[in-house]
Design an enzyme around this catalytic site. Sequence first.
Site, mmCIF file in Angstrom:
data_model
loop_
_atom_site.group_PDB
_atom_site.id
_atom_site.type_symbol
_atom_site.label_atom_id
_atom_site.label_comp_id
_atom_site.label_asym_id
_atom_site.label_seq_id
_atom_site.Cartn_x
_atom_site.Cartn_y
_atom_site.Cartn_z
ATOM 1 N N HIS A 470 34.391 37.100 32.175
ATOM 2 C CA HIS A 470 33.928 38.440 31.814
ATOM 3 C C HIS A 470 33.954 38.661 30.306
ATOM 4 O O HIS A 470 33.406 39.675 29.813
ATOM 5 C CB HIS A 470 34.787 39.499 32.515
ATOM 6 C CG HIS A 470 33.997 40.638 33.069
ATOM 7 N ND1 HIS A 470 33.009 41.284 32.354
ATOM 8 C CD2 HIS A 470 34.028 41.256 34.283
ATOM 9 C CE1 HIS A 470 32.487 42.243 33.095
ATOM 10 N NE2 HIS A 470 33.079 42.247 34.280
ATOM 11 N N ARG A 471 34.530 37.750 29.565
ATOM 12 C CA ARG A 471 34.520 37.905 28.111
ATOM 13 C C ARG A 471 33.169 37.545 27.504
ATOM 14 O O ARG A 471 32.822 38.034 26.420
ATOM 15 C CB ARG A 471 35.606 37.018 27.483
ATOM 16 C CG ARG A 471 37.016 37.389 27.859
ATOM 17 C CD ARG A 471 38.003 36.371 27.327
ATOM 18 N NE ARG A 471 37.774 35.036 27.923
ATOM 19 C CZ ARG A 471 38.494 33.950 27.612
ATOM 20 N NH1 ARG A 471 39.460 34.039 26.705
ATOM 21 N NH2 ARG A 471 38.240 32.796 28.193
#
Length: 499
Positions: A470-471
Amino acid sequence: MAQVREFRLPDLGEGLTEAEIVRWMVAVGDVVEVDQPVVEVETAKAMVEVPCPWAGVVTARFGEEGGELPVGAPLLTVAVGGPADGGGPSAPGAGGADGAAATRPGGAPGPGGEPGPGAVDREPGAGAGAKRRAEGSGNVLVGYGTSAAPARRRRVRPVAAAAPAPAAPAPAPAGVRAPGAGPGRTDGPDGAAAPVADGPVPVISPLVRRLARQSGLDLRELSGSGPDGLILRADVEYALRAAAHRPVAAVAPAPAPAPVPAGADGRAVPDGVRVPLRGVRGAVADKLSRSRREIPDATCWVDADATELMRARTAMNAADGPRISLVALLARICVVALARFPELNSTVDTGAREVVRFDRVHLGFAAQTDRGLVVPVVRDAHTRDAEGLTAEFARLTGAARDGRLSPADLTGGTFTLNNYGVFGVDGSTPIINHPEAAMLGIGRIIPKPWVHEGELAVRQVVQLSLTFDHRVCDGGTAGGFLRYVADCVEQPAVLLRTL
């Protein structure tokens, strides 16, 4: 005159620090050629046959099959040059398999098995009066050069001329000297044996070490009577005689109940079978644990109608030419989708706090083998067509099952394709292959009721899942990638627009 060379476990690359001995390919007394494979080892990456850089006679092996050795530990010693170079098992310097004492290169054996003047045990490339070093092949095993002299060498211990062997002293009664103590051992003030320091035990020859191992004698309990505490054959034989004369208690005491072992956190661990986490299994455990610690992952999934994709594959294989695998078609769809959503073909540099996007796709795929799960990598998958991908998948899968994958075949991936449908399951939330940013999962393709063109029909349905870091992106990018893959599966003509 023959020289004894010590061959150590070389650096096998990729930060590997140890290897497990799978199979010895030579025995003590065998004659080896330059670059002949002598042992097969298994690292956390792959199975590797390690070649010996010298020609000569094997005089000793170190390590048993199934045991682990650290990088730099001795593998074997070879007598090179002189008569030992072309001799058979009885050549000077070769220890016979039957355990008989053999003449050490550089000197005849003295009383009690000690070598004569100039003898050297496990000395890489050195002998008394040696005028040259036998040259190796010059080949390199991932940072290990055979033609260069080793950085560190043991010094040659000058051994005095052979003297008549002293008569073995009578066995000491129990309680006066600890059983197994050899001549020259120092005892503490209370009669107890002085503690033995950790580290390698200095032994006069591998033959003496083997004698102790076959007799179940711990060399760390001995103090050698040779120079600098060197353990001689006489020390081992004395310890064995003392153990044989040790009185045996008439009634053995009842064994105390074994304590329940404690885990690393101090809690009691129930009894059971303990399986070491090493080799491929250990590498997988380390990588998955690191992925869970460092990557904030999320998963999205979708069901897709794969009927048209299956029909397209059937039509392609009906024509003359190589057969196309289903995984290759899915891989082709995957690399095209990555070109549209490059955020997922990336990694996170935590030190610089940057997302590194790759301009090439090195596609990994999960392969289950007898040795465990491995992830071979197809280099430059974006440049290969379906036929090329099929051929490369077949090559790497065969090498994985045979244990022939090199460390280079298992590293450098930028995205992973996981076809867990072969296990008969529909879906999964896999752990990302660190340090990559995403993994596409493919479930089994099975007939299911599906609304097709406004009517209920039986169609070939597959579940697709995407686990992503998700980064590197948000849910919109991940959902867009997965939806595009599903569209190509449902309507392969969509893929043709991008080719």
